[in-house]
Motif scaffolding. Structure first.
Motif, PDB file in Angstrom:
ATOM      1  N   LEU A  16       1.720  14.252  50.973  1.00  0.00           N
ATOM      2  CA  LEU A  16       3.143  14.559  50.793  1.00  0.00           C
ATOM      3  C   LEU A  16       3.973  13.308  50.519  1.00  0.00           C
ATOM      4  O   LEU A  16       4.819  13.286  49.650  1.00  0.00           O
ATOM      5  N   TYR A  17       3.726  12.243  51.281  1.00  0.00           N
ATOM      6  CA  TYR A  17       4.551  11.051  51.155  1.00  0.00           C
ATOM      7  C   TYR A  17       3.913   9.960  50.303  1.00  0.00           C
ATOM      8  O   TYR A  17       4.606   9.164  49.695  1.00  0.00           O
ATOM      9  N   GLY A  18       2.595   9.893  50.277  1.00  0.00           N
ATOM     10  CA  GLY A  18       1.920   8.806  49.589  1.00  0.00           C
ATOM     11  C   GLY A  18       2.300   8.675  48.123  1.00  0.00           C
ATOM     12  O   GLY A  18       2.458   7.581  47.609  1.00  0.00           O
ATOM     13  N   ASP A  19       2.444   9.792  47.418  1.00  0.00           N
ATOM     14  CA  ASP A  19       2.778   9.755  45.990  1.00  0.00           C
ATOM     15  C   ASP A  19       4.127  10.379  45.680  1.00  0.00           C
ATOM     16  O   ASP A  19       4.436  10.653  44.530  1.00  0.00           O
ATOM     17  N   ASN A  20       4.923  10.616  46.705  1.00  0.00           N
ATOM     18  CA  ASN A  20       6.208  11.262  46.516  1.00  0.00           C
ATOM     19  C   ASN A  20       7.279  10.201  46.215  1.00  0.00           C
ATOM     20  O   ASN A  20       7.854   9.598  47.123  1.00  0.00           O
ATOM     21  N   GLN A  21       7.532   9.959  44.937  1.00  0.00           N
ATOM     22  CA  GLN A  21       8.444   8.889  44.530  1.00  0.00           C
ATOM     23  C   GLN A  21       9.881   9.153  44.986  1.00  0.00           C
ATOM     24  O   GLN A  21      10.601   8.220  45.351  1.00  0.00           O
ATOM     25  N   TYR A  72       6.733   1.808  56.496  1.00  0.00           N
ATOM     26  CA  TYR A  72       6.919   2.287  55.125  1.00  0.00           C
ATOM     27  C   TYR A  72       5.946   1.595  54.174  1.00  0.00           C
ATOM     28  O   TYR A  72       5.344   2.238  53.311  1.00  0.00           O
ATOM     29  N   ASN A  73       5.794   0.282  54.317  1.00  0.00           N
ATOM     30  CA  ASN A  73       4.885  -0.461  53.445  1.00  0.00           C
ATOM     31  C   ASN A  73       3.448   0.017  53.598  1.00  0.00           C
ATOM     32  O   ASN A  73       2.707   0.076  52.613  1.00  0.00           O
ATOM     33  N   MET A  74       3.057   0.377  54.819  1.00  0.00           N
ATOM     34  CA  MET A  74       1.715   0.914  55.025  1.00  0.00           C
ATOM     35  C   MET A  74       1.568   2.272  54.341  1.00  0.00           C
ATOM     36  O   MET A  74       0.525   2.574  53.768  1.00  0.00           O
ATOM     37  N   GLY A  79      -4.095   3.444  46.342  1.00  0.00           N
ATOM     38  CA  GLY A  79      -5.391   3.069  45.786  1.00  0.00           C
ATOM     39  C   GLY A  79      -6.344   2.532  46.822  1.00  0.00           C
ATOM     40  O   GLY A  79      -6.388   2.996  47.948  1.00  0.00           O
ATOM     41  N   GLN A  80      -7.143   1.543  46.436  1.00  0.00           N
ATOM     42  CA  GLN A  80      -8.187   1.008  47.303  1.00  0.00           C
ATOM     43  C   GLN A  80      -7.621   0.263  48.509  1.00  0.00           C
ATOM     44  O   GLN A  80      -8.283   0.143  49.525  1.00  0.00           O
ATOM     45  N   SER A  81      -6.383  -0.233  48.394  1.00  0.00           N
ATOM     46  CA  SER A  81      -5.829  -1.014  49.503  1.00  0.00           C
ATOM     47  C   SER A  81      -5.465  -0.131  50.688  1.00  0.00           C
ATOM     48  O   SER A  81      -5.279  -0.623  51.788  1.00  0.00           O
ATOM     49  N   ASN A  82      -5.326   1.169  50.466  1.00  0.00           N
ATOM     50  CA  ASN A  82      -4.952   2.066  51.553  1.00  0.00           C
ATOM     51  C   ASN A  82      -6.147   2.935  51.923  1.00  0.00           C
ATOM     52  O   ASN A  82      -6.459   3.884  51.232  1.00  0.00           O
ATOM     53  N   MET A  83      -6.793   2.584  53.035  1.00  0.00           N
ATOM     54  CA  MET A  83      -7.970   3.330  53.467  1.00  0.00           C
ATOM     55  C   MET A  83      -7.613   4.476  54.411  1.00  0.00           C
ATOM     56  O   MET A  83      -8.476   5.185  54.889  1.00  0.00           O
ATOM     57  N   MET A  84      -6.322   4.659  54.707  1.00  0.00           N
ATOM     58  CA  MET A  84      -5.917   5.748  55.590  1.00  0.00           C
ATOM     59  C   MET A  84      -6.124   7.095  54.907  1.00  0.00           C
ATOM     60  O   MET A  84      -5.912   7.225  53.704  1.00  0.00           O
ATOM     61  N   ARG A  85      -6.485   8.069  55.699  1.00  0.00           N
ATOM     62  CA  ARG A  85      -6.526   9.427  55.180  1.00  0.00           C
ATOM     63  C   ARG A  85      -5.096   9.879  54.893  1.00  0.00           C
ATOM     64  O   ARG A  85      -4.131   9.372  55.466  1.00  0.00           O
ATOM     65  N   ASN A  86      -4.967  10.858  54.012  1.00  0.00           N
ATOM     66  CA  ASN A  86      -3.640  11.385  53.679  1.00  0.00           C
ATOM     67  C   ASN A  86      -2.901  11.838  54.931  1.00  0.00           C
ATOM     68  O   ASN A  86      -1.701  11.600  55.072  1.00  0.00           O
ATOM     69  N   GLU A  88      -3.147  10.798  57.990  1.00  0.00           N
ATOM     70  CA  GLU A  88      -2.649   9.650  58.764  1.00  0.00           C
ATOM     71  C   GLU A  88      -1.433   9.033  58.097  1.00  0.00           C
ATOM     72  O   GLU A  88      -0.466   8.652  58.751  1.00  0.00           O
ATOM     73  N   ARG A  89      -1.493   8.924  56.775  1.00  0.00           N
ATOM     74  CA  ARG A  89      -0.375   8.343  56.043  1.00  0.00           C
ATOM     75  C   ARG A  89       0.865   9.231  56.167  1.00  0.00           C
ATOM     76  O   ARG A  89       1.976   8.742  56.354  1.00  0.00           O
ATOM     77  N   ASN A  90       0.675  10.525  56.090  1.00  0.00           N
ATOM     78  CA  ASN A  90       1.808  11.451  56.234  1.00  0.00           C
ATOM     79  C   ASN A  90       2.420  11.356  57.624  1.00  0.00           C
ATOM     80  O   ASN A  90       3.649  11.372  57.783  1.00  0.00           O
ATOM     81  N   HIS A  91       1.558  11.268  58.629  1.00  0.00           N
ATOM     82  CA  HIS A  91       2.050  11.155  60.003  1.00  0.00           C
ATOM     83  C   HIS A  91       2.844   9.862  60.173  1.00  0.00           C
ATOM     84  O   HIS A  91       3.913   9.854  60.789  1.00  0.00           O
ATOM     85  N   LEU A  92       2.352   8.774  59.615  1.00  0.00           N
ATOM     86  CA  LEU A  92       3.049   7.495  59.678  1.00  0.00           C
ATOM     87  C   LEU A  92       4.400   7.580  58.960  1.00  0.00           C
ATOM     88  O   LEU A  92       5.404   7.035  59.426  1.00  0.00           O
ATOM     89  N   ALA A  93       4.425   8.291  57.837  1.00  0.00           N
ATOM     90  CA  ALA A  93       5.674   8.459  57.097  1.00  0.00           C
ATOM     91  C   ALA A  93       6.695   9.242  57.921  1.00  0.00           C
ATOM     92  O   ALA A  93       7.885   8.912  57.929  1.00  0.00           O
TER      93      ALA A  93
END
Length: 136
Positions: A16-21, A72-74, A79-86, A88-93
């Motif tokens: 939801l957040y990883g690619d949501n510009q 936010y930066n995390m 791409g390859q620099s972000n090894m978090m699952r989607n 986890e990334r959404n929860h962080l967002a």
């Protein structure tokens, strides 16, 4: 059980957040506004003697805002620099967004504490969810 279902549904939102510009643009704009607001507060605090309590609150808000920017930066690393699952990334967002709301509210309270400062700050208003609590 309801809370677990809610959290699970939030964590399962696919990217939801990883690619949501749009979310990224809005988050960065709010972050910039809050940084500007803190700069205004710092200048006002500097102009008043004996404001050590205000200074401590200001410093804590600066640290909180820096922490929010790190979250936010995390989230926005891709791409390859972000090894978090989607999930986890959404929860962080979500955590970053909640923290941004809390910082905005604390900035308003700090601003209202400074003598002569009673106007709303640069387009950042009180979150609507807090208005019923305040009796508005």
């Amino acid at each position: 059980e309801r809370e677990e279902e809610r959290i699970t549904s939030l964590l399962e939102v696919d990217d939801l957040y990883g690619d949501n510009q749009q979310w990224k643009d809005n988050f960065v704009a709010r972050l910039d506004t809050l940084e500007q607001n803190l700069e205004v507060i710092r200048q006002m605090i500097d102009s008043y003697p004996k404001t050590s309590k205000l200074q401590k609150n200001y410093e804590r808000l600066v640290e909180d805002l820096e922490d929010t920017e790190k979250k936010y930066n995390m989230v926005s690393e891709g791409g390859q620099s972000n090894m978090m699952r989607n999930a986890e990334r959404n929860h962080l967002a979500l955590l970053a967004e909640d923290q941004l709301d809390e910082i905005a509210w604390q900035i308003q309270k700090l601003y209202w504490t400074i003598p002569g400062a009673r106007n709303p700050l640069m387009n950042e208003s009180i979150p609507q969810s807090l208005l019923p609590v305040l009796g508005f």
